[in-house]
Design a protein around this motif. Structure first.
Motif, short mmCIF file in Angstrom:
data_model
loop_
_atom_site.label_atom_id
_atom_site.label_comp_id
_atom_site.label_asym_id
_atom_site.label_seq_id
_atom_site.Cartn_x
_atom_site.Cartn_y
_atom_site.Cartn_z
N HIS A 10 12.90 53.09 16.04
CA HIS A 10 12.52 53.53 17.39
C HIS A 10 11.12 54.10 17.43
CE1 HIS A 10 16.67 53.80 19.51
NE2 HIS A 10 16.58 52.74 18.75
N ASN A 11 10.71 54.87 16.39
CA ASN A 11 9.38 55.49 16.43
C ASN A 11 8.27 54.44 16.39
OD1 ASN A 11 10.13 54.92 13.72
ND2 ASN A 11 8.49 56.23 12.98
N VAL A 12 8.53 53.30 15.72
CA VAL A 12 7.55 52.21 15.68
C VAL A 12 7.42 51.58 17.07
CG1 VAL A 12 7.02 49.96 14.68
CG2 VAL A 12 7.96 51.77 13.24
N ILE A 13 8.56 51.36 17.71
CA ILE A 13 8.56 50.78 19.06
C ILE A 13 7.85 51.72 20.04
CG2 ILE A 13 10.04 50.02 20.95
CD1 ILE A 13 12.16 49.30 18.85
N LEU A 14 8.18 53.00 19.95
CA LEU A 14 7.59 53.98 20.86
C LEU A 14 6.07 54.03 20.71
CD1 LEU A 14 7.75 56.35 22.84
CD2 LEU A 14 8.19 57.86 20.89
N LYS A 15 5.60 54.04 19.48
CA LYS A 15 4.17 54.13 19.23
C LYS A 15 3.42 52.97 19.85
CE LYS A 15 0.83 54.76 15.48
NZ LYS A 15 0.65 54.87 14.01
N ASP A 16 3.97 51.76 19.75
CA ASP A 16 3.29 50.60 20.32
C ASP A 16 3.43 50.56 21.84
OD1 ASP A 16 1.85 48.07 19.48
OD2 ASP A 16 3.41 47.24 20.80
N THR A 57 0.79 49.73 24.82
CA THR A 57 0.87 48.50 25.63
C THR A 57 1.49 48.73 27.00
OG1 THR A 57 3.07 47.94 24.76
CG2 THR A 57 1.14 47.18 23.50
N ARG A 58 2.47 49.65 27.09
CA ARG A 58 3.20 49.89 28.34
C ARG A 58 3.87 48.61 28.84
NH1 ARG A 58 3.30 55.53 29.38
NH2 ARG A 58 1.54 56.34 28.22
N ASN A 59 4.22 47.71 27.92
CA ASN A 59 4.82 46.43 28.30
C ASN A 59 5.81 46.00 27.23
OD1 ASN A 59 4.97 43.34 28.37
ND2 ASN A 59 3.93 43.80 30.30
N VAL A 60 7.06 45.72 27.65
CA VAL A 60 8.12 45.36 26.71
C VAL A 60 7.80 44.05 26.00
CG1 VAL A 60 10.55 44.69 26.51
CG2 VAL A 60 9.90 46.63 27.95
N ASP A 61 7.42 43.01 26.78
CA ASP A 61 7.16 41.69 26.18
C ASP A 61 5.99 41.72 25.20
OD1 ASP A 61 9.22 40.53 27.55
OD2 ASP A 61 7.99 39.97 29.28
N VAL A 62 4.93 42.46 25.54
CA VAL A 62 3.77 42.54 24.65
C VAL A 62 4.15 43.23 23.35
CG1 VAL A 62 1.45 43.51 24.34
CG2 VAL A 62 2.10 42.52 26.55
N ILE A 105 5.38 42.85 17.49
CA ILE A 105 6.27 43.04 16.34
C ILE A 105 6.56 41.70 15.67
CG2 ILE A 105 8.59 43.74 15.65
CD1 ILE A 105 8.46 45.83 17.91
N LEU A 106 6.84 40.67 16.47
CA LEU A 106 7.17 39.36 15.90
C LEU A 106 5.96 38.69 15.26
CD1 LEU A 106 9.54 37.97 18.68
CD2 LEU A 106 10.18 38.89 16.45
N ASP A 107 4.77 38.96 15.79
CA ASP A 107 3.55 38.37 15.22
C ASP A 107 3.07 39.11 14.00
OD1 ASP A 107 3.48 36.42 17.09
OD2 ASP A 107 1.95 37.33 18.36
N GLY A 108 3.70 40.25 13.67
CA GLY A 108 3.28 41.01 12.50
C GLY A 108 2.13 41.95 12.76
N ILE A 109 1.70 42.06 14.04
CA ILE A 109 0.63 43.00 14.37
C ILE A 109 1.11 44.43 14.13
CG2 ILE A 109 -0.83 43.88 16.24
CD1 ILE A 109 -0.76 41.07 17.45
#
Length: 397
Positions: free
Chosen positions: A310-316, A320-325, A330-334
């Motif tokens: 969760h902390n990784v998701i929150l930080k990004d 981004t303020r965007n779920v899809d981005v 995460i999927l692209d490895g960024i």
């Protein structure tokens, strides 16, 4: 003497509270115009003093001009004694940056100063340049001055200002070593109630005090002369004068000295800086506290990618303020992360568990063999969205 708290001797803020502060804000445009006009008057008076030769008429003109520029009205209290012209040392309490000007206007005195101004301007303001390197040199200069002049010297043994509402600072003894007879003077001041700004405040800057004098429409000073005090013992004389001034002000004497005030100012400034740093820290921390909307977005991403902490998701998401981005990052490895174990991951519903298990089993066989990275990512996103739709019963919507 009463040992009261030193903070009671000073005002932390020069500005009032409640409706009085509201009235000051209403008065603000007029006050600023007054400040500008009076500053121009001060500049003109300075130029006149520098250009014209010294004379009694010029000194009187400059005195009246500065009284207008500072907005100062001086009144001698009819309840007091008369000024004794035979006494060369006048002792007063200290309440403002312009006490020397008030005493000069009311008692025709001069106050020792380090300022080197034109003679006419110095006399108009009531200051006399003297060597103030140490106490003994200053006392010698004062004695020499009063022996060669009919003008009295005004001294303030507190050596700094108080609010004159609770107690005096302890009087220093050296002003009473000059002559065995002195005349005490009590200074008080009032400003209009609708712009009730204090004469000074703790750790105030001298030029800010001057600006406040120019800001308010006027400041009324009352000068009250007390009975002459005589005693050859300076240590006894200082306490007698100190007591007389305190009693007339209806306040107390104290053991606090100018050194105590300096220490208190130092602590006050350090406390203000500490509080400001804490406030900035709180504001900074509050900026990273996730809102309800961000938490909702974190849950959405977590449902699509349950193994991402969760902390990784929150930080990004804060970036981004965007779920899809965020999902794409995460999927692209960024966004890199260490997958959570089953024990630290929030347990999904039973239907989601079955679907996720079947998906993992599918990924373990050869169904993805030969697919490009983009195709694999699209397939994962598609499957994750299917799980989200199934969990929230959105198929028929």
């Amino acid at each position: 003497m009463s040992q009261i708290d030193i903070n009671e001797l000073f005002d932390e803020s020069r500005f009032p509270s409640g409706w009085r502060l509201f009235s000051v804000l209403l008065y603000l445009p007029i006050g600023l115009i007054l400040v500008l006009f009076r500053l121009i008057v001060c500049l003109l008076l300075w130029l006149i003093a520098a250009i014209l030769p010294d004379s009694q008429a010029l000194r009187l003109f400059l005195n009246r001009g500065h009284a207008f520029a500072f907005g100062v009205i001086v009144k001698v209290s009819p309840d007091g004694e008369q000024k004794d012209e035979q006494i060369h040392v006048v002792i007063a309490n200290s309440i403002s940056i312009l006490d020397y000007f008030v005493l000069s206007t009311a008692a025709k005195t001069m106050t020792p100063s380090l300022l080197n101004l034109p003679d006419s301007l110095s006399n108009a303001l009531g200051i006399q340049k003297m060597n103030m390197n140490n106490k003994d040199v200053l006392v010698a200069e004062i004695k020499r001055f009063i022996s060669n002049s009919k003008t009295s010297i005004a001294l303030q043994p507190e050596l700094d200002t108080t609010n004159s509402r609770k107690a005096l600072l302890k009087f220093n003894t050296w002003p009473f070593c000059i002559e065995p007879a002195v005349q005490p003077v009590v200074l008080q001041a009032w400003r209009p109630e609708f712009v009730d700004i204090q004469l000074t405040s703790i750790a105030s800057i001298w030029w800010m005090d001057i600006i406040c004098f120019m800001f308010v429409p006027y400041t009324i000073f009352t000068v009250k002369f007390l009975k002459v005090k005589r005693n050859t013992d300076a240590h006894v004389l200082v306490r007698e004068v100190e007591k007389d001034i305190a009693q007339n002000l209806k306040i107390e004497t104290s053991l606090h000295t100018i050194s105590d005030k300096a220490e208190y100012i130092k602590r006050h400034i350090m406390e203000e800086v500490r509080n400001q740093n804490q406030q900035n820290s709180i504001i900074s921390d509050s900026q990273i506290v996730p809102s309800m909307e961000i938490l909702r977005m974190v849950r959405q991403v977590s449902e699509v990618l349950p193994l991402v902490p969760h902390n990784v998701i929150l930080k990004d998401l804060l970036k981004t303020r965007n779920v899809d981005v965020t999902i794409t990052n995460i999927l692209d490895g960024i966004v890199t992360y260490t997958p959570e174990t089953v024990s630290t991951t929030i347990a999904p519903s039973s239907s989601t568990n079955k679907r996720y298990a079947s998906t993992m089993k599918l990924n373990s066989n050869n169904s993805t063999v030969g697919l490009t990275f983009k195709e694999k990512k699209a397939k994962m996103i598609s499957e994750a969205r299917e799980r989200y739709i199934e969990k929230h019963f959105l198929k028929d919507c």
